[in-house]
Design an enzyme around this catalytic site. Structure first.
Site, mmCIF file in Angstrom:
data_model
loop_
_atom_site.group_PDB
_atom_site.id
_atom_site.type_symbol
_atom_site.label_atom_id
_atom_site.label_comp_id
_atom_site.label_asym_id
_atom_site.label_seq_id
_atom_site.Cartn_x
_atom_site.Cartn_y
_atom_site.Cartn_z
ATOM 1 N N ALA A 63 0.824 -1.205 0.000
ATOM 2 C CA ALA A 63 0.000 0.000 0.000
ATOM 3 C C ALA A 63 0.860 1.257 0.000
ATOM 4 O O ALA A 63 2.041 1.230 0.333
ATOM 5 C CB ALA A 63 -0.917 -0.005 1.220
ATOM 6 N N GLU B 103 0.417 -7.687 6.314
ATOM 7 C CA GLU B 103 -0.524 -6.727 6.889
ATOM 8 C C GLU B 103 -0.679 -6.842 8.404
ATOM 9 O O GLU B 103 -0.930 -5.842 9.087
ATOM 10 C CB GLU B 103 -1.904 -6.871 6.223
ATOM 11 C CG GLU B 103 -1.976 -6.331 4.803
ATOM 12 C CD GLU B 103 -1.559 -7.340 3.749
ATOM 13 O OE1 GLU B 103 -1.751 -7.064 2.556
ATOM 14 O OE2 GLU B 103 -1.020 -8.408 4.120
ATOM 15 N N GLU C 116 -1.337 -9.666 -3.793
ATOM 16 C CA GLU C 116 -2.739 -9.891 -4.136
ATOM 17 C C GLU C 116 -3.007 -9.634 -5.628
ATOM 18 O O GLU C 116 -3.825 -10.321 -6.242
ATOM 19 C CB GLU C 116 -3.629 -9.020 -3.243
ATOM 20 C CG GLU C 116 -3.651 -9.558 -1.808
ATOM 21 C CD GLU C 116 -4.329 -8.650 -0.816
ATOM 22 O OE1 GLU C 116 -5.173 -9.139 -0.050
ATOM 23 O OE2 GLU C 116 -3.997 -7.441 -0.797
ATOM 24 N N GLY D 85 -0.652 -5.800 -1.116
ATOM 25 C CA GLY D 85 -1.424 -5.603 -2.326
ATOM 26 C C GLY D 85 -0.712 -6.073 -3.576
ATOM 27 O O GLY D 85 -1.350 -6.504 -4.549
#
Length: 694
Positions: free
Chosen positions: A66, A128, A108, A105
């Protein structure tokens, strides 16, 4: 980056569309990246001349998570899970070309792709939980469909990195590439042209044993020691077995939204950002670190042996000097013992053990330090002993060699005075065990040159330590504040609290061990010696509690002697009748009534004491930021990172309540407890005390 410059670009390579994210320095998944990537995938997926798509990143890494500039702020659509859904739904095969690190992310995005190639030195991860959150863009739902529940729980609850070979063996990636991963991904994409995309969301979670997974999740909660996010992430993974990916991602978003506003989430993001801020040290703009290859360690006791091991682990050539052959032999045994324990635990193989030991030589003469670039002393914490050593060292080592003192409490400027060229003297305060503890207080003295300070910070980074720059004062940052914490603990005993009351209060708050358990584990004799040393200069108006002195006078130094604040019979801890007797006498002698303390009373009183001293340290310039103080306690004193540190906690309690506690201390406990102006002003304005800690 210029808002008008696209951060995602696409180009056709024959039938393959290469989509490149270019958002330096780490290609963070910012709003611009999420928007432009989603738009590009949707456009190219419907473009007739495109047969497949490759997602790659420019620069040194794949998307590394992020955008930290968005931390704590409401996310603006498209949120990353929407971009990932667009990738997975694309009618053309999408291949992720991973280099560097694909974290959070970034991982992901790769999981939402239909195929993944990975450069051999790349790493994957879902970290995270380390900032108090759980994956929020499908990581807990797609990964278990590939590697199963148990292995995914391990990945998401530890936040650990996955190397390329492991990723290949688990089936996360299709190929590991030694050369250009983008070229390999383009070639792989070519083989997929005309085929139906293989979507992770269409896969079922592999069979599992429910009882086994339930136990795995219980173990996660136990290891988390009060931190919420690992357990939440583990339960999200389990939900993947009964939900579709869209349903699971919706649940992820609910959990993510709850954790992101929680106090633990705020605290962990605070610590994450604090580490980045701590690396910025004023006055080093033009400094040039000196190349350090050979490091000396004076003293091979517990601390010296730990420092030597830390240095050898980092690849330095190490020379350890002791006073005579017997001490040299004992030091060698300590160093070998530390490595033997690592080998026994499976963290070090035989070849690595021998290689690291080969970097360490021991000697019985200071002359062995002559070729060293840096010498760190770890001798007895006595001013004259250290001054004598530094005077001798300055005549042996090169004029440009750096000398570092590991003193905990002594004024390092007085030590530097004994050496020639005090500009080359620095404080490097390690925390025991030095080969394990991450914190290193780097103490800038009156005449320390910027190049020497920059060098010490560079050595700390190579040692994988968290370096916190400190000015000179008794105890530096950590021990100075900890002394006030300890003092208030002992004051509460004199008012009628028992050690167990205080320990239980702080352990229920979240500390792994209460203060009196820590004192017993560390040993009471060191603090006793310090109190005796300071006794002649103690302010007679200062409140002083002598219960600990009386314990030490009877040889009760803690666990090592079978008794301290507690008794230890065959390793079993129990209340110590002598301590109860000494407390009763102290309450009577004080002439006051026994005070009843709630756990909240204890917690707030101790945090207020730490905030009071912390504010003074900031005003004096000993620490640069309130967040630096928090890092000291998280990395050196066992505070869980999810508590955020004492200064963060003081802000959560609020300036008004903290000020009220400090005013009581000033009235009750004498000089030294006056509220610093920063706390008074914050209480008056009802604003935060320590803006840098938020």
């Amino acid at each position: 980056m210029n808002a008008d410059v696209p951060v995602v670009r696409s180009e056709l390579r024959g039938a393959i569309a290469l989509v490149t994210i270019d958002n330096p320095p780490v290609n963070a998944a910012s709003l611009a990246v999420r928007t432009e990537l989603k738009t590009a995938i949707e456009r190219l997926g419907n473009q007739p001349d495109v047969g497949a798509i490759v997602i790659a990143c420019a620069g040194r890494t794949f998307t590394a998570g992020a955008d930290i500039r968005e931390f704590g702020k409401p996310l603006v659509p498209p949120i990353l899970f929407e971009t990932c859904a667009a990738i997975e739904a694309c009618p053309k095969p999408v291949v992720a070309a991973v280099h560097g690190t694909a974290l959070g992310g970034g991982f992901e995005i790769a999981l939402a792709s239909h195929a993944r190639l990975m450069k051999r030195d790349a790493r994957l991860g879902l970290p995270e939980v380390k900032i108090g959150q759980a994956p929020g863009a499908g990581g807990t739902q797609r990964l278990p469909r590939i590697i199963g529940l148990a292995k995914t729980i391990d990945v998401v609850t530890t936040g650990r990195m996955i190397a390329a070979d492991e990723a290949l063996s688990l089936g996360i990636v299709d190929q590991v590439v030694d050369n250009d991963v983008v070229d390999a991904a383009l070639a792989h994409a070519q083989t997929l042209v005309g085929t139906r995309p293989t979507r992770t969301c269409d896969r079922q979670v592999p069979p599992f044993d429910q009882a086994e997974i339930d136990q795995v999740i219980k173990d996660v909660d136990k290891r988390a020691r009060g931190q919420q996010s690992p357990g939440e992430a583990a339960r999200l993974v389990l939900a993947a077995a009964r939900m579709s990916v869209p349903e699971g991602v919706a649940l992820e978003r609910e959990v993510f939204a709850r954790l992101v506003v929680s106090q633990q989430g705020q605290a962990l993001r605070h610590i994450f950002l604090a580490e980045r801020a701590a690396a910025k040290v004023d006055g080093l703009e033009n400094a040039k670190p000196i190349d350090i290859r050979h490091v000396g360690v004076a003293g091979a006791g517990t601390m010296g042996a730990g420092i030597a091991v830390a240095l050898a682990d980092a690849g330095y050539k190490v020379t350890v000097v002791e006073r005579d052959e017997a001490a040299v032999a004992a030091g060698r045994a300590r160093i070998e013992g530390l490595y033997a324990r690592l080998q026994k635990s499976g963290r070090l193989d035989e070849a690595s053990l021998r290689e690291r030991l080969s970097r360490v030589e021991l000697a019985g003469t200071l002359q062995a330090f002559a070729p060293c670039d840096l010498v760190i002393e770890a001798v007895f914490d006595d001013l004259e002993v250290k001054r004598t050593l530094f005077g001798a060292l300055s005549k042996i080592v090169r004029p440009d060699a750096i000398l570092a003192t590991n003193t905990s409490y002594l004024n390092p400027d007085f030590i530097a005075d004994a050496a020639t060229n005090p500009q080359r003297i620095i404080g490097m305060h390690f925390f025991a065990p030095a080969n394990v503890m991450r914190l290193l207080e780097v103490v800038r003295m009156a005449q320390t040159s910027p190049d020497v300070l920059a060098t010490a910070l560079a050595v700390a980074r190579k040692l994988r330590k968290l370096a916190i720059a400190s000015g000179v004062c008794p105890g530096f940052i950590g021990n100075r504040i900890y002394a006030m914490y300890r003092r208030q603990c002992e004051y509460m005993l004199e008012e009628g609290a028992q050690p167990r009351d205080i320990d239980d209060a702080m352990e229920s708050f979240g500390l792994p061990m209460g203060p009196f358990r820590v004192f017993d584990m560390s040993g009471l004799e060191i603090a006793w010696a310090q109190r005796k040393r300071l006794a002649p200069t103690r302010d007679p108006r200062e409140r002083y509690v002598d219960i600990a002195d009386q314990l030490c006078e009877q040889g009760h130094f803690g666990q090592k002697t079978g008794a301290g604040w507690y008794r230890y019979d065959n390793g079993v801890r129990s209340d110590h009748p002598l301590v109860r007797e000494l407390i009763d006498k102290a309450v009577t002698r004080r002439g006051g009534e026994r005070t009843t303390f709630t756990a909240e009373d204890i917690r707030i009183r101790l945090i207020a004491a730490m905030a009071c001293e912390g504010a003074k340290i900031l005003r004096e310039g000993i620490a640069a930021r309130a967040s630096d103080i928090d890092l000291v306690f998280v990395n050196g004193y066992g505070w869980p990172s999810w508590l955020g540190g004492p200064m963060f906690q003081a802000d959560q309690i609020g300036a008004k309540r903290i000020l009220a506690e400090i005013e009581q201390m000033q009235t009750r406990d004498g000089p030294g407890w006056e509220a610093d102006a920063v706390i008074v002003e914050a209480a008056q304005s009802r604003g935060p005390m320590f803006p840098a800690a938020l």
